[in-house]
Design a protein around this motif. Structure first.
Motif: not given
Lengths: 447, 69
Positions: A378-389, A399-416
């Motif tokens: 979603a970030y990529a799609a939005l960034r592409r759309r916004r940047s053209s404007a 950006a916040m969603i991406v950050m939170v998701s990254s934190v979840i992803g990183a902690s998940a990897s650690l647990l794994l």
């Protein structure tokens, strides 16, 4: 001939006050002659067929614990067309639930719940709950070992709540607690109360639909003049065509893949089966099976699921801004994507792990992984759309969603890593790498 | 295709489908009373086919533009 027709028309007009169909039903915009605009009409067809086939089943079904399974077995094995009608009733119910989910998510993603159609969303969520109520009550009626055991587990969950809160509901659905009382009440709810509520809310929804009409496509406004077709014959024929394809297709599927009846319920038989709800409740079942909700903690899972439905109901009041396109409401759109994918994922996961308790870290990894990948996309799609404007400005919430998701992803990897699931880690790294590469490619294309 | 041709194609397909399905329903209904497993399988297929045939007729009727008149 035309004289006779005119006289008939005049007779109807004088008695019923109906001059032509265009006086009652507003004409249909031509852009809406696509099946995805008419999922509601297909659902209404499905409900009508449920009423008809349900009536036929009622002629032979006996709602008592000693006769329920036997009468269902008789319908399926001995009654001419009985197997077809019962299978159709079952598959139609499945199709209704599936299409209802698609209908809801479709209207969510195109923002059709926005002003002035908020009431339609409220009625829709209530109708969705009524549909799930039909599923829950209907599942018990054949009195099979799986359905009775699973229903009892479902009812048993009420015991985790304070008694004063659940006592009225318990007396409504289980009475004095005997099998006979439970079956009679489920039967009464399934064939009388729920159909009445369905008819009421369906009427309210269709009335509101007539008041506001079909939501215009994305990027178009309500006030735009569009070409329209009258309900008679254009609209009626289109809906009739969809209904005929739906009923015909479902009849063929019901014949080729007839339903089978699991063994009859008995206390002894129930010892050897894993109680499992029908597929449309599997995603909730999977949440309830998480290790953190074991034992009395299940109340928190039930509150969580209840809260999800409350939030779903309130969506039009949460997302009140006017824009309907995904780029105008990226946060709620991305959250919707994550929820939709997670429901499908949890359903499949629950199907693959019947009765097994799920370690909480696994859920964090999987759902976190889904959230991460979708948020990045979603970030990529939005960034592409916004940047053209406007020179690459990123929406802070995304950006916040991406950050939170990254934190979840990183902690998940650690647990794994801790658990030594190296292959899973590699897979997640692979997914993230693929997502990142796609983003950079999109960015390069933009430049 | 012209409007008349579309209508004719639709009508022909529908008639063919209806003929086949009515014959099927008739034959299977004779056997289904004795609970013949094949008849039980085919009965719904033929009834479904009959309904889809009507659906196809409407689809061609709409395609020809006649429903917008």
């Amino acid at each position: 001939m035309s004289g006779v027709l005119e006289r008939v028309q005049k007779w109807i007009e004088e008695r019923f006050g109906i001059k032509s169909v265009d006086n009652i039903l507003r004409p249909i915009p031509n852009f809406s002659f696509r099946p995805d605009y008419w999922t509601g009409a297909i659902l209404t067809t499905g409900f009508i067929m449920q009423g008809l086939t349900g009536f036929l089943l009622l002629l032979y079904y006996v709602p008592t614990p000693d006769q329920a399974w036997a009468s269902t077995h008789y319908i399926m094995s001995s009654l001419p067309y009985g197997s077809l009608i019962l299978t159709f009733h079952l598959y139609d119910a499945y199709a209704i639930i599936l299409i209802a989910f698609l209908h809801m998510f479709r209207h969510f993603f195109v923002g059709a719940y926005k002003k002035p159609r908020e009431a339609m969303w409220f009625y829709g969520v209530i109708l969705g709950l009524i549909t799930l109520g039909f599923g829950f009550t209907g599942y018990l009626l054949p009195w099979t070992v799986v359905s009775k055991s699973a229903t009892d587990v479902g009812i048993g969950m009420l015991n985790y709540f304070p008694n004063w809160l659940t006592a009225p509901l318990k007396s409504l659905i289980v009475g004095n607690g005997t099998d006979a009382a439970e079956l009679t009440r489920f039967f009464a709810l399934h064939v009388i109360l729920l159909p009445l509520l369905l008819a009421l809310f369906l009427f309210l929804k269709l009335y509101t639909f007539e008041v506001h009409g079909i939501a215009p496509p994305l990027g178009h406004s309500e006030s735009e003049n569009v070409k329209k077709t009258s309900w008679m014959p254009g609209g009626i024929l289109y809906v009739l065509m969809l209904a005929l394809f739906y009923i015909g297709g479902l009849l063929i599927i019901s014949s080729v893949f007839p339903a089978t009846l699991p063994p009859e319920y008995s206390v002894q038989a129930s010892m050897s089966v894993t109680p499992e709800p029908d597929w449309y409740f599997l995603w909730i079942y999977q949440i309830l099976k998480l290790s953190i909700f074991e034992g009395p903690n299940i109340i928190y899972a039930l509150i969580l699921v209840g809260l999800m439905f409350v939030i779903l109901f309130l969506v039009p009041l949460i997302d009140t801004r006017e824009g309907r396109s995904p780029s105008e409401r990226p946060v709620i759109f991305t959250l919707g994507m994550i929820v939709a994918t997670s429901i499908v994922f949890l359903t499949v996961w629950a199907y693959l792990t019947p009765g097994l308790t799920i370690p909480f870290y696994q859920a964090v990894i999987y759902i976190g992984g889904i959230a991460l990948i979708e948020a990045l996309a979603a970030y990529a799609a939005l960034r592409r759309r916004r940047s053209s404007a406007s020179a690459g400005k990123v929406h802070p919430s995304i950006a916040m969603i991406v950050m939170v998701s990254s934190v979840i992803g990183a902690s998940a990897s650690l647990l794994l890593l801790e658990k030594g699931y190296l292959i899973s880690v590699l897979l997640i790294v692979g997914f993230v790498y693929a997502a990142m590469t796609s983003i950079s490619k999109i960015e390069r294309l933009r430049k | 295709m012209k409007k008349v041709q579309l209508l004719l194609v639709g009508l022909f397909m529908t008639l063919l489908g209806e003929l086949l399905s009515v014959a099927g329903i008739y034959l299977s209904s004779q056997l289904i009373i004795n609970n013949d497993p094949l008849a039980r399988l085919l009965s719904g297929v033929f009834i479904g086919l009959l309904l889809i045939s009507f659906g196809i007729m409407i689809a061609f009727y709409r395609l020809s533009g006649s429903s917008e008149a």
